[in-house]
Design a protein around this motif. Structure first.
Motif, PDB file in Angstrom:
ATOM      1  N   GLY A   1       2.613  -2.051   9.351  1.00  0.00           N
ATOM      2  CA  GLY A   1       1.785  -2.454   8.938  1.00  0.00           C
ATOM      3  C   GLY A   1       1.330  -2.734   7.910  1.00  0.00           C
ATOM      4  N   ASP A   2       1.426  -2.408   7.215  1.00  0.00           N
ATOM      5  CA  ASP A   2       1.558  -2.741   5.960  1.00  0.00           C
ATOM      6  C   ASP A   2       1.422  -3.941   5.393  1.00  0.00           C
ATOM      7  OD1 ASP A   2       0.849  -4.109   2.968  1.00  0.00           O
ATOM      8  OD2 ASP A   2       1.511  -1.338   2.597  1.00  0.00           O
TER       9      ASP A   2
ATOM     10  N   LEU B   1       4.271   2.447   8.783  1.00  0.00           N
ATOM     11  CA  LEU B   1       3.624   2.703   7.964  1.00  0.00           C
ATOM     12  C   LEU B   1       3.819   0.623   7.113  1.00  0.00           C
ATOM     13  CD1 LEU B   1       4.009   5.773   5.382  1.00  0.00           C
ATOM     14  CD2 LEU B   1       1.831   4.283   6.811  1.00  0.00           C
ATOM     15  N   PHE B   2       5.448   0.347   6.485  1.00  0.00           N
ATOM     16  CA  PHE B   2       5.855  -0.504   6.292  1.00  0.00           C
ATOM     17  C   PHE B   2       5.180  -1.361   7.322  1.00  0.00           C
ATOM     18  CE2 PHE B   2       7.251  -0.064   2.343  1.00  0.00           C
ATOM     19  CZ  PHE B   2       7.385   1.597   2.361  1.00  0.00           C
TER      20      PHE B   2
ATOM     21  N   ARG C   1       8.785   5.566  -1.492  1.00  0.00           N
ATOM     22  CA  ARG C   1       9.081   5.071  -0.104  1.00  0.00           C
ATOM     23  C   ARG C   1       9.900   3.573   0.300  1.00  0.00           C
ATOM     24  NH1 ARG C   1       7.028   7.863   3.709  1.00  0.00           N
ATOM     25  NH2 ARG C   1       4.828   8.705   3.434  1.00  0.00           N
TER      26      ARG C   1
ATOM     27  N   GLN D   1      16.562   5.290   4.509  1.00  0.00           N
ATOM     28  CA  GLN D   1      16.013   7.024   4.022  1.00  0.00           C
ATOM     29  C   GLN D   1      16.947   7.680   4.245  1.00  0.00           C
ATOM     30  OE1 GLN D   1      14.627   5.042   6.366  1.00  0.00           O
ATOM     31  NE2 GLN D   1      12.968   4.754   6.301  1.00  0.00           N
TER      32      GLN D   1
ATOM     33  N   GLU E   1       7.450   6.134   8.747  1.00  0.00           N
ATOM     34  CA  GLU E   1       7.375   5.914   7.536  1.00  0.00           C
ATOM     35  C   GLU E   1       7.313   3.626   7.350  1.00  0.00           C
ATOM     36  OE1 GLU E   1       9.653   6.468   3.601  1.00  0.00           O
ATOM     37  OE2 GLU E   1      11.028   5.360   3.884  1.00  0.00           O
ATOM     38  N   HIS E   2       8.922   3.400   9.099  1.00  0.00           N
ATOM     39  CA  HIS E   2       8.789   2.437   9.121  1.00  0.00           C
ATOM     40  C   HIS E   2       7.278   1.426   9.864  1.00  0.00           C
ATOM     41  CE1 HIS E   2      12.935   2.875  10.056  1.00  0.00           C
ATOM     42  NE2 HIS E   2      12.909   2.968   8.764  1.00  0.00           N
TER      43      HIS E   2
ATOM     44  N   ILE F   1      13.332   2.363   1.777  1.00  0.00           N
ATOM     45  CA  ILE F   1      12.472   1.638   3.151  1.00  0.00           C
ATOM     46  C   ILE F   1      13.785   1.492   4.043  1.00  0.00           C
ATOM     47  CG2 ILE F   1      11.915  -0.431   2.330  1.00  0.00           C
ATOM     48  CD1 ILE F   1      10.750   1.602   4.976  1.00  0.00           C
ATOM     49  N   GLY F   2      14.499   1.530   4.886  1.00  0.00           N
ATOM     50  CA  GLY F   2      15.088   1.241   5.725  1.00  0.00           C
ATOM     51  C   GLY F   2      16.607   1.911   5.787  1.00  0.00           C
TER      52      GLY F   2
ATOM     53  N   LYS G   1       1.099  -1.236   0.394  1.00  0.00           N
ATOM     54  CA  LYS G   1      -0.100   0.199  -0.318  1.00  0.00           C
ATOM     55  C   LYS G   1       0.609   1.303  -0.127  1.00  0.00           C
ATOM     56  CE  LYS G   1      -3.217  -2.524   2.780  1.00  0.00           C
ATOM     57  NZ  LYS G   1      -2.904  -2.518   4.148  1.00  0.00           N
ATOM     58  N   GLN G   2       2.060   1.138  -0.440  1.00  0.00           N
ATOM     59  CA  GLN G   2       2.858   2.485  -0.496  1.00  0.00           C
ATOM     60  C   GLN G   2       3.425   2.612  -1.220  1.00  0.00           C
ATOM     61  OE1 GLN G   2       3.206   3.209   3.107  1.00  0.00           O
ATOM     62  NE2 GLN G   2       1.987   1.192   3.841  1.00  0.00           N
TER      63      GLN G   2
ATOM     64  N   VAL H   1      13.472  -2.632   8.848  1.00  0.00           N
ATOM     65  CA  VAL H   1      13.603  -2.093   9.885  1.00  0.00           C
ATOM     66  C   VAL H   1      12.841  -3.569  10.590  1.00  0.00           C
ATOM     67  CG1 VAL H   1      11.038  -1.258  11.104  1.00  0.00           C
ATOM     68  CG2 VAL H   1      11.773  -1.353   8.027  1.00  0.00           C
TER      69      VAL H   1
ATOM     70  N   VAL I   1      11.544  14.139   1.395  1.00  0.00           N
ATOM     71  CA  VAL I   1      10.993  13.695   0.452  1.00  0.00           C
ATOM     72  C   VAL I   1      11.015  13.775  -1.015  1.00  0.00           C
ATOM     73  CG1 VAL I   1       8.510  13.531  -0.892  1.00  0.00           C
ATOM     74  CG2 VAL I   1       9.260  13.423   1.975  1.00  0.00           C
TER      75      VAL I   1
ATOM     76  N   PHE J   1       3.823  14.664  10.676  1.00  0.00           N
ATOM     77  CA  PHE J   1       4.640  15.408   9.859  1.00  0.00           C
ATOM     78  C   PHE J   1       5.309  14.125  10.249  1.00  0.00           C
ATOM     79  CE2 PHE J   1       4.802  19.320   8.187  1.00  0.00           C
ATOM     80  CZ  PHE J   1       4.729  19.445   7.964  1.00  0.00           C
ATOM     81  N   ILE J   2       5.007  13.624  11.724  1.00  0.00           N
ATOM     82  CA  ILE J   2       5.927  12.077  12.326  1.00  0.00           C
ATOM     83  C   ILE J   2       5.457  10.308  10.818  1.00  0.00           C
ATOM     84  CG2 ILE J   2       6.130  10.468  13.089  1.00  0.00           C
ATOM     85  CD1 ILE J   2       7.509  12.855  14.070  1.00  0.00           C
ATOM     86  N   LEU J   3       4.833  10.513  10.543  1.00  0.00           N
ATOM     87  CA  LEU J   3       3.635   9.530  10.203  1.00  0.00           C
ATOM     88  C   LEU J   3       4.003   9.606   8.506  1.00  0.00           C
ATOM     89  CD1 LEU J   3       2.063   7.116  10.491  1.00  0.00           C
ATOM     90  CD2 LEU J   3       0.311   8.246   9.803  1.00  0.00           C
ATOM     91  N   ASN J   4       4.219  11.212   7.840  1.00  0.00           N
ATOM     92  CA  ASN J   4       4.587  11.031   6.994  1.00  0.00           C
ATOM     93  C   ASN J   4       5.774  11.659   6.689  1.00  0.00           C
ATOM     94  OD1 ASN J   4       1.959  10.107   5.431  1.00  0.00           O
ATOM     95  ND2 ASN J   4       1.378  11.625   6.779  1.00  0.00           N
ATOM     96  N   ARG J   5       6.004  12.301   7.193  1.00  0.00           N
ATOM     97  CA  ARG J   5       7.563  12.346   6.840  1.00  0.00           C
ATOM     98  C   ARG J   5       9.159  12.123   7.437  1.00  0.00           C
ATOM     99  NH1 ARG J   5       5.223  13.265   2.752  1.00  0.00           N
ATOM    100  NH2 ARG J   5       4.903  14.971   1.318  1.00  0.00           N
ATOM    101  N   HIS J   6       8.943  10.852   7.927  1.00  0.00           N
ATOM    102  CA  HIS J   6      10.080  10.621   9.417  1.00  0.00           C
ATOM    103  C   HIS J   6      10.076   9.057   9.175  1.00  0.00           C
ATOM    104  CE1 HIS J   6      12.355  10.099  13.135  1.00  0.00           C
ATOM    105  NE2 HIS J   6      12.394  11.054  12.742  1.00  0.00           N
ATOM    106  N   THR J   7      11.092   9.118   9.342  1.00  0.00           N
ATOM    107  CA  THR J   7      11.725   7.973   9.015  1.00  0.00           C
ATOM    108  C   THR J   7      10.496   6.860   9.889  1.00  0.00           C
ATOM    109  OG1 THR J   7      13.472   7.825  10.586  1.00  0.00           O
ATOM    110  CG2 THR J   7      14.019   7.797   8.082  1.00  0.00           C
TER     111      THR J   7
ATOM    112  N   GLY K   1      16.179  12.841  11.322  1.00  0.00           N
ATOM    113  CA  GLY K   1      15.403  11.750  10.845  1.00  0.00           C
ATOM    114  C   GLY K   1      14.053  11.945   9.932  1.00  0.00           C
ATOM    115  N   PHE K   2      14.072  13.506   9.253  1.00  0.00           N
ATOM    116  CA  PHE K   2      13.179  13.576   8.667  1.00  0.00           C
ATOM    117  C   PHE K   2      12.771  13.149   6.655  1.00  0.00           C
ATOM    118  CE2 PHE K   2      10.975  16.088  12.452  1.00  0.00           C
ATOM    119  CZ  PHE K   2      10.330  15.719  12.465  1.00  0.00           C
ATOM    120  N   ILE K   3      12.194  12.432   5.913  1.00  0.00           N
ATOM    121  CA  ILE K   3      12.710  11.940   5.274  1.00  0.00           C
ATOM    122  C   ILE K   3      13.074  12.879   4.250  1.00  0.00           C
ATOM    123  CG2 ILE K   3      11.726  10.084   3.012  1.00  0.00           C
ATOM    124  CD1 ILE K   3      10.672   9.218   5.511  1.00  0.00           C
TER     125      ILE K   3
END
Lengths: 256, 255
Positions: B201-202, B198-199, A106, A113, B195-196, A110-111, A101-102, B212, A123, B186-192, A119-121
């Motif tokens: 949960g996926d 999200l993955f 991403r 970034q 992203e971890h 992933i793993g 779903k990603q 991860v 994008v 921002f944490i959920l969509n822009r931070h590692t 630690g902000f990506i």
């Protein structure tokens, strides 16, 4: 010209054992993969193929034994997927390569970034790079798929293409393919096989796992046959024909 | 006509537009059925006063659920961290120490949840349900079942900062609620870390083979949820200038 690698063997396993509880998944495994060698890893379900490669890729440590990557002994205590990345090991799994779903960008990073110090990506950079990999390495053009598409919009072959492109981009020395063609159409299988040939041409090493002997035979330099957690044979391609290999494998099918 | 269709198609693509549409429809319905209530500003001020703790909890829980886990212990954290806040303030008279220790108490509850779920392997719905009973029980025990008043905190800056009235009208906690929403996005969509989540949960296997650290991420996630719950507890306790033992109980289902 393929660049020459500075080591003799991509991987050496020395007496590797792996227990899950009391069950021995691997028992006294010895094998080596040369710096520019394509190794076909074959064996029936439950033979221990996936366990073996997950030790190499750092998903879990072996119970006992020695592991050498690029001729250097690995401290198994500190070995994990991130370490394996740093040592130039990439993996493509049958169905565990992409988060469905990603977004694709991403999935590429992933793993590991690209991030700022907090630690902000980053994008935009990740997206641009992902797009570039899709264009230049994988050759995705048109078809309405971009770095912002979700992985579940892709066909099986395209997904493997993404996973493989990712492995290429990170410039691996060893690429492990775990049943990469199981869910693919014949045409897509050819693409994957071509990719393995590219790995060989570019001077890299590859471990290729598949049930389909003819595929394995076509692209491998060497076959390692696993049965019930043991290496039962290591055969060079020059020593065997596909027919002989098939007959040999039947012995280990344990049909009564 | 074709133009219209295309612009509609574009509009539908905008994230969250449907839910905004539902919201507007509901508002119209409310205003039609009770015009004198919903056209005045008081009802909205009242919402902005009471909804933020609930909102913050729901936002935190969104992250937990995204990772495919559940946390039922936050209602106990509302009580426990609220109690810690009141207790420290009443004992030492230092609101900021109370604030920090209250957040830490939430982190502690979350950390234990995380260990149980990620290390021991207890399903999160069971581990956090048990945690809810435990921390609620402990709170009742420590507070001797009493409610604690802290009206002395009113003149302090912390009260103005978190639950004061901006311009004499707008409750400050509503801005904190919005702030937490933006921060968590921002944490959920822009931070590692996000992203971890999200993955995981996926597909947890994909996350693991891609490097991860699932165990560490899950523990962090529960600690994170604990701290967020504790923050909601502080807002609630400050607004009410009172702690009572069952103050989290009503929040579990609405969240």
């Amino acid at each position: 010209m393929p660049e020459k690698r500075q080591f003799k063997n991509a991987v050496i396993m020395n007496n590797i054992e792996k227990y899950f509880g009391n069950v021995a998944a691997l028992n006294g495994i010895n094998f080596e993969v040369g710096a520019n060698e394509v190794v076909g890893l074959i064996g029936d379900n439950g033979a221990g193929k996936s366990t073996l490669i997950k030790i190499i890729t750092g998903v879990f440590p072996p119970t006992k034994g020695e592991l050498y990557i690029r001729d250097k002994k690995i401290s198994l205590k500190d070995y994990n997927v991130k370490q394996a990345y740093k040592l130039g090991i990439e993996a493509v799994y049958q169905d565990k390569s992409l988060g469905e779903k990603q977004d694709l960008w991403r999935n590429f990073f992933i793993g590991r970034q690209m991030t700022n110090r907090l630690g902000f990506i980053r994008v935009r950079e990740e997206k641009e790079m992902a797009q570039k990999i899709m264009f230049d390495i994988i050759g995705f053009r048109g078809a309405g798929i971009t770095a912002e598409s979700k992985a579940n919009k892709l066909s099986g072959g395209e997904r493997q293409g993404i996973a493989i492109g990712r492995a290429m981009y990170f410039d691996a020395d060893l690429i492990v393919l775990d049943e990469p063609t199981s869910a693919l159409s014949l045409k897509e299988v050819q693409k994957v096989l071509n990719f393995v040939r590219k790995i060989k041409e570019s001077g890299r090493a590859c471990i290729y796992i598949s049930h389909i002997l003819s595929d394995v035979y076509e692209i491998s330099d060497k076959f390692i046959i696993l049965d019930r957690g043991k290496v039962v044979a290591t055969i060079k391609k020059s020593e065997v024909t596909l027919k002989k290999l098939s007959e040999f494998m039947l012995k280990y099918a344990h049909v009564k | 006509m074709k133009h219209l269709k295309m612009s509609i198609a574009k509009l539908v693509k905008i994230e969250g537009l449907t839910i905004i549409g539902v919201f507007i429809a509901l508002m119209i319905l409310f205003i039609m059925t009770a015009p004198h209530v919903f056209t005045g500003y008081r009802i909205y001020m009242s919402f902005l006063q009471t909804v933020p703790p609930l909102l913050i909890l729901a936002l935190g829980l969104t992250l937990v659920i995204t990772a495919g886990e559940m946390d039922l212990s936050f209602s106990a954290i509302i009580a426990f961290s609220g109690f810690i806040f009141c207790f420290i303030f009443r004992t030492f008279g230092t609101p900021w120490l109370a604030f920090i220790l209250a957040l830490l108490s939430g982190a502690l509850v979350g950390y234990i949840n995380g260990l149980l779920v990620a290390k021991v392997g207890v399903p999160s719905i069971m581990a956090t349900l048990a945690a809810q009973f435990f921390w609620n029980g402990l709170t009742i025990l420590l507070s001797r079942g009493l409610s604690w008043n802290i009206k002395e905190i009113r003149p302090y800056f912390i009260h103005t900062l978190f639950v004061g009235r901006i311009g004499g009208i707008v409750p400050a906690q509503s801005l904190w609620g919005v702030g937490v929403a933006v921060f968590l996005w921002f944490i959920l969509n822009r931070h590692t870390f996000g992203e971890h989540i999200l993955f995981i949960g996926d597909n947890v296997d994909v996350a693991r083979v891609m490097g991860v650290n699932v165990t560490a991420t899950k523990i962090k996630l529960f600690v994170f949820m604990g701290v967020i719950s504790a923050f909601a507890a502080i807002l609630l306790t400050l607004e009410m200038i009172n702690f009572w033992t069952t103050q989290g109980a009503g929040l579990l289902l609405p969240t």
